[in-house]
Design an enzyme around this catalytic site. Structure first.
Site, PDB file in Angstrom:
ATOM      1  N   ASP A  94      35.784  74.850  27.563  1.00  0.00           N
ATOM      2  CA  ASP A  94      36.837  75.431  28.331  1.00  0.00           C
ATOM      3  C   ASP A  94      37.884  75.874  27.659  1.00  0.00           C
ATOM      4  OD1 ASP A  94      35.059  74.773  30.384  1.00  0.00           O
ATOM      5  OD2 ASP A  94      36.584  74.465  31.716  1.00  0.00           O
ATOM      6  N   LYS A 132      38.904  81.267  33.841  1.00  0.00           N
ATOM      7  CA  LYS A 132      39.445  79.998  34.753  1.00  0.00           C
ATOM      8  C   LYS A 132      41.064  80.036  34.790  1.00  0.00           C
ATOM      9  CE  LYS A 132      39.862  75.114  33.703  1.00  0.00           C
ATOM     10  NZ  LYS A 132      39.038  73.940  32.849  1.00  0.00           N
ATOM     11  N   LYS A 164      36.664  80.375  37.808  1.00  0.00           N
ATOM     12  CA  LYS A 164      36.755  79.029  38.114  1.00  0.00           C
ATOM     13  C   LYS A 164      38.210  78.497  38.440  1.00  0.00           C
ATOM     14  CE  LYS A 164      36.994  74.271  36.161  1.00  0.00           C
ATOM     15  NZ  LYS A 164      36.516  73.497  34.952  1.00  0.00           N
TER      16      LYS A 164
END
Length: 247
Positions: free
Chosen positions: A99, A173, A207
């Site tokens: 990430d 995300k 996400k």
């Protein structure tokens, strides 16, 4: 709805942020990992320095729980080389998902070339190692128009650069959960921002991280189209309880 397969159970506080010792912090990480194993959450999201030990813990009990870590966390202003070095070390330690925090301040200043280079090089590194890659855009630092723009860029660059089969491994995300907002404004996922991300990131998955504090909110996010939810209260959410944590 069984939401466990959507949950990235998260612990990212440094010892200095939690008031714990280094040893106590690792105990929290181990507790999170065991909880994820027992409850069959999809993934544990932890700091890079814990990846190798946590991967060994999970492997020792033959669990399917994945291990994710953060890169360039949490400000996102690391150089590209620094991010790639950090990601490569995590790959060598056995991480499953990376990430990255995009350099959102560079994006806000109009340095699109740097952001593009970062996105493409970081994604290439992850995909070549058969890892899932997620790009944190830090929505609390961006206007709605900036969220639209960066998501559109990611979608465009991915479609120009990568194979269609890879799109499902390249997430956008929402948040780190560490951005400092003013006047009590949310620093994590909100329904309006997630709707923008879903609309402009296609065909890349989204996400939602931080801000999802109840089971009903998690279900609504999933029904909107979110593929993953980052939370420090995975057990509570999965049991239809409410989160008291900020992330």
């Amino acid at each position: 709805m069984d939401i466990r397969k959507y949950l990235d159970s998260t612990y990212l506080k440094l010892a200095s942020q939690s008031g714990l010792t280094e040893e106590q912090t690792f105990e929290e990480v181990k507790k999170l990992t065991n909880e994820a194993i027992d409850n069959q959450f999809y993934l544990v999201m932890i700091r890079p320095e814990y990846v190798k030990k946590v991967k060994e813990m999970i492997h020792s009990v033959n669990s399917d729980v994945k291990v994710g870590t953060v890169i360039g966390f949490h400000e996102g202003n690391y150089s590209i080389d620094e991010k790639l070095t950090e990601a490569q070390k995590a790959i060598e330690d056995g991480v499953d998902e990376l990430d990255y925090v995009i350099n959102y301040e560079a994006f806000k200043k109009g340095d699109i070339d740097l952001v593009k280079q970062e996105f493409i090089s970081g994604t290439i590194l992850g995909l070549k190692a058969s890892k899932v890659v997620k790009w944190i855009i830090e929505i609390a630092a961006l206007s709605d128009e900036q969220i639209k723009s960066i998501c559109y860029y990611f979608s465009t660059w991915a479609q120009e650069t990568f194979n269609k089969d890879d799109f499902g491994k390249i997430f956008v995300k929402s948040s780190t959960g560490f951005y400092q907002t003013e006047d009590g404004k949310p620093n994590g996922a909100t329904f309006p921002a997630i709707e923008i991300m879903l609309n402009y990131s296609k065909p890349l998955p989204v996400k939602a991280a931080g801000g999802v504090r109840t089971y009903d909110e998690a279900v609504k996010m999933i029904e909107m189209g979110v593929k993953r939810i980052g939370t420090s209260s995975a057990k509570s959410l999965s049991e239809k309880g409410d989160s008291k944590n900020s992330y």
